[in-house]
Design a protein around this motif. Structure first.
Motif, PDB file in Angstrom:
ATOM      1  N   ALA A  10       0.805  -1.223   0.000  1.00 17.52           N
ATOM      2  CA  ALA A  10       0.000   0.000   0.000  1.00 17.52           C
ATOM      3  C   ALA A  10       0.834   1.267   0.000  1.00 17.52           C
ATOM      4  CB  ALA A  10      -0.957  -0.014   1.191  1.00 17.52           C
ATOM      5  N   ASP A  11       2.021   1.238   0.595  1.00 20.54           N
ATOM      6  CA  ASP A  11       2.834   2.453   0.686  1.00 20.54           C
ATOM      7  C   ASP A  11       3.708   2.686  -0.548  1.00 20.54           C
ATOM      8  OD1 ASP A  11       4.604   0.363   1.093  1.00 20.54           O
ATOM      9  OD2 ASP A  11       5.608   1.297   2.805  1.00 20.54           O
ATOM     10  N   GLU A  12       3.571   1.878  -1.574  1.00 15.34           N
ATOM     11  CA  GLU A  12       4.426   1.975  -2.754  1.00 15.34           C
ATOM     12  C   GLU A  12       3.781   2.761  -3.902  1.00 15.34           C
ATOM     13  OE1 GLU A  12       7.251  -1.904  -2.472  1.00 15.34           O
ATOM     14  OE2 GLU A  12       5.182  -2.293  -3.121  1.00 15.34           O
ATOM     15  N   TRP A  13       2.916   3.690  -3.568  1.00 19.06           N
ATOM     16  CA  TRP A  13       2.170   4.420  -4.589  1.00 19.06           C
ATOM     17  C   TRP A  13       3.079   5.192  -5.552  1.00 19.06           C
ATOM     18  CZ3 TRP A  13       2.590   9.619  -5.178  1.00 19.06           C
ATOM     19  CH2 TRP A  13       3.163  10.322  -4.109  1.00 19.06           C
ATOM     20  N   ALA A  14       4.190   5.738  -5.071  1.00 14.28           N
ATOM     21  CA  ALA A  14       5.076   6.523  -5.940  1.00 14.28           C
ATOM     22  C   ALA A  14       5.721   5.620  -6.997  1.00 14.28           C
ATOM     23  CB  ALA A  14       6.136   7.241  -5.117  1.00 14.28           C
ATOM     24  N   ALA A  15       6.111   4.405  -6.606  1.00 11.79           N
ATOM     25  CA  ALA A  15       6.695   3.467  -7.562  1.00 11.79           C
ATOM     26  C   ALA A  15       5.637   2.976  -8.547  1.00 11.79           C
ATOM     27  CB  ALA A  15       7.339   2.296  -6.826  1.00 11.79           C
ATOM     28  N   VAL A  16       4.412   2.766  -8.075  1.00 12.88           N
ATOM     29  CA  VAL A  16       3.314   2.376  -8.968  1.00 12.88           C
ATOM     30  C   VAL A  16       3.101   3.467 -10.019  1.00 12.88           C
ATOM     31  CG1 VAL A  16       0.803   2.035  -9.085  1.00 12.88           C
ATOM     32  CG2 VAL A  16       2.147   0.856  -7.325  1.00 12.88           C
ATOM     33  N   TRP A  48      -3.229   8.111  -6.839  1.00 16.22           N
ATOM     34  CA  TRP A  48      -2.234   7.042  -6.860  1.00 16.22           C
ATOM     35  C   TRP A  48      -2.192   6.287  -5.541  1.00 16.22           C
ATOM     36  CZ3 TRP A  48      -0.801   5.561 -11.406  1.00 16.22           C
ATOM     37  CH2 TRP A  48      -0.867   6.482 -12.466  1.00 16.22           C
ATOM     38  N   ARG A  49      -2.371   6.990  -4.442  1.00 17.90           N
ATOM     39  CA  ARG A  49      -2.408   6.333  -3.129  1.00 17.90           C
ATOM     40  C   ARG A  49      -3.594   5.364  -3.056  1.00 17.90           C
ATOM     41  NH1 ARG A  49       0.775   8.130   0.979  1.00 17.90           N
ATOM     42  NH2 ARG A  49       1.911  10.072   0.625  1.00 17.90           N
ATOM     43  N   GLU A  50      -4.777   5.846  -3.458  1.00 18.28           N
ATOM     44  CA  GLU A  50      -5.984   5.009  -3.404  1.00 18.28           C
ATOM     45  C   GLU A  50      -5.871   3.818  -4.354  1.00 18.28           C
ATOM     46  OE1 GLU A  50     -10.622   5.338  -4.688  1.00 18.28           O
ATOM     47  OE2 GLU A  50      -9.748   7.091  -3.704  1.00 18.28           O
ATOM     48  N   ARG A  51      -5.389   4.058  -5.554  1.00 13.88           N
ATOM     49  CA  ARG A  51      -5.222   2.988  -6.544  1.00 13.88           C
ATOM     50  C   ARG A  51      -4.285   1.901  -6.005  1.00 13.88           C
ATOM     51  NH1 ARG A  51      -4.168   3.473 -12.875  1.00 13.88           N
ATOM     52  NH2 ARG A  51      -3.044   1.539 -13.238  1.00 13.88           N
ATOM     53  N   THR A  52      -3.186   2.308  -5.410  1.00 15.19           N
ATOM     54  CA  THR A  52      -2.215   1.357  -4.890  1.00 15.19           C
ATOM     55  C   THR A  52      -2.776   0.599  -3.692  1.00 15.19           C
ATOM     56  OG1 THR A  52      -0.444   2.779  -5.691  1.00 15.19           O
ATOM     57  CG2 THR A  52       0.163   1.090  -4.079  1.00 15.19           C
ATOM     58  N   GLU A  53      -3.470   1.285  -2.815  1.00 12.57           N
ATOM     59  CA  GLU A  53      -4.074   0.620  -1.648  1.00 12.57           C
ATOM     60  C   GLU A  53      -5.060  -0.451  -2.078  1.00 12.57           C
ATOM     61  OE1 GLU A  53      -5.664   3.716   0.844  1.00 12.57           O
ATOM     62  OE2 GLU A  53      -3.643   4.489   1.299  1.00 12.57           O
ATOM     63  N   ARG A  54      -5.877  -0.147  -3.099  1.00 15.70           N
ATOM     64  CA  ARG A  54      -6.857  -1.122  -3.591  1.00 15.70           C
ATOM     65  C   ARG A  54      -6.185  -2.363  -4.174  1.00 15.70           C
ATOM     66  NH1 ARG A  54      -9.407   3.160  -6.346  1.00 15.70           N
ATOM     67  NH2 ARG A  54      -8.706   2.205  -8.269  1.00 15.70           N
TER      68      ARG A  54
END
Length: 196
Positions: A10-16, A48-54
């Protein structure tokens, strides 16, 4: 080179975000993705945070897998979206059975040809087969009719064309072709991760 394939956290939103933008800059992006680089780059951090968390490990409606080089660089990705029977979908026909839909398949050019894409695809398929609510018996994906490289990869991984098509928005006469993989029947005494 040995690449690790694993679910995103979930905390990897920047890399996603970084990998998605790289995918959208690829010369084949117009054939492979429904989103433009400009649209994706303009999205706020919260998106991007929400997308990665999902799509992170532990989520029940989606799972994103990444391929990571030994030096920590992300070189590829695929996302499996759970589609429930009879429910609306983002793309394609409403499913007649519970299934997953693989989207966002991408591999950096330097990692191509080393089996990494197959590892990513199999990670998504095995995750799909592991679901218990719903029990998934079909994994599908779509490929633009002119994206021969992607179609060859999907056939190599054991996806087969279904004959179903979807028109490409904004490209009159062009089609997205549906490919699927059916869950193997597992019998008592079968061995292996997929009962093969």
């Amino acid at each position: 080179m040995d690449y690790e394939v694993r679910p995103v956290r979930a905390d990897e939103w920047a890399a996603v975000r970084e990998l998605r933008l790289a995918a959208l800059r690829d010369p084949d992006a117009p054939l492979a993705f429904l989103e433009s680089y400009e649209d994706a780059a303009a999205r706020p951090e919260a998106y991007w945070r929400e997308r990665t968390e999902r799509a992170a490990e532990g989520s029940g409606s989606a799972r994103q897998f990444v391929a990571v080089a030994p030096d920590g660089r992300w070189v590829g990705s695929v996302t499996a979206l759970v589609e429930r029977r009879g429910a609306g979908v983002v793309f394609g026909e409403t499913p007649e059975e519970d299934q997953t839909h693989l989207v966002g398949v991408y591999l950096q050019p330097e990692a191509r040809g080393a089996g990494v894409a197959q590892k990513l695809m199999w990670a998504a398929v095995v995750w799909s087969w592991s679901l218990t609510d719903p029990v998934v018996r079909r994994v599908r994906l779509y490929v633009h009719e002119r994206n021969g490289r992607a179609a060859a990869l999907y056939r190599k991984v054991a996806f087969r064309p279904t004959g179903r098509t979807v028109p490409v928005e904004g490209e009159p006469g062009a089609l997205e072709l549906e490919y699927e993989m059916r869950r193997p029947v597992v019998c008592a005494g079968d061995f292996g991760p997929l009962g093969l």
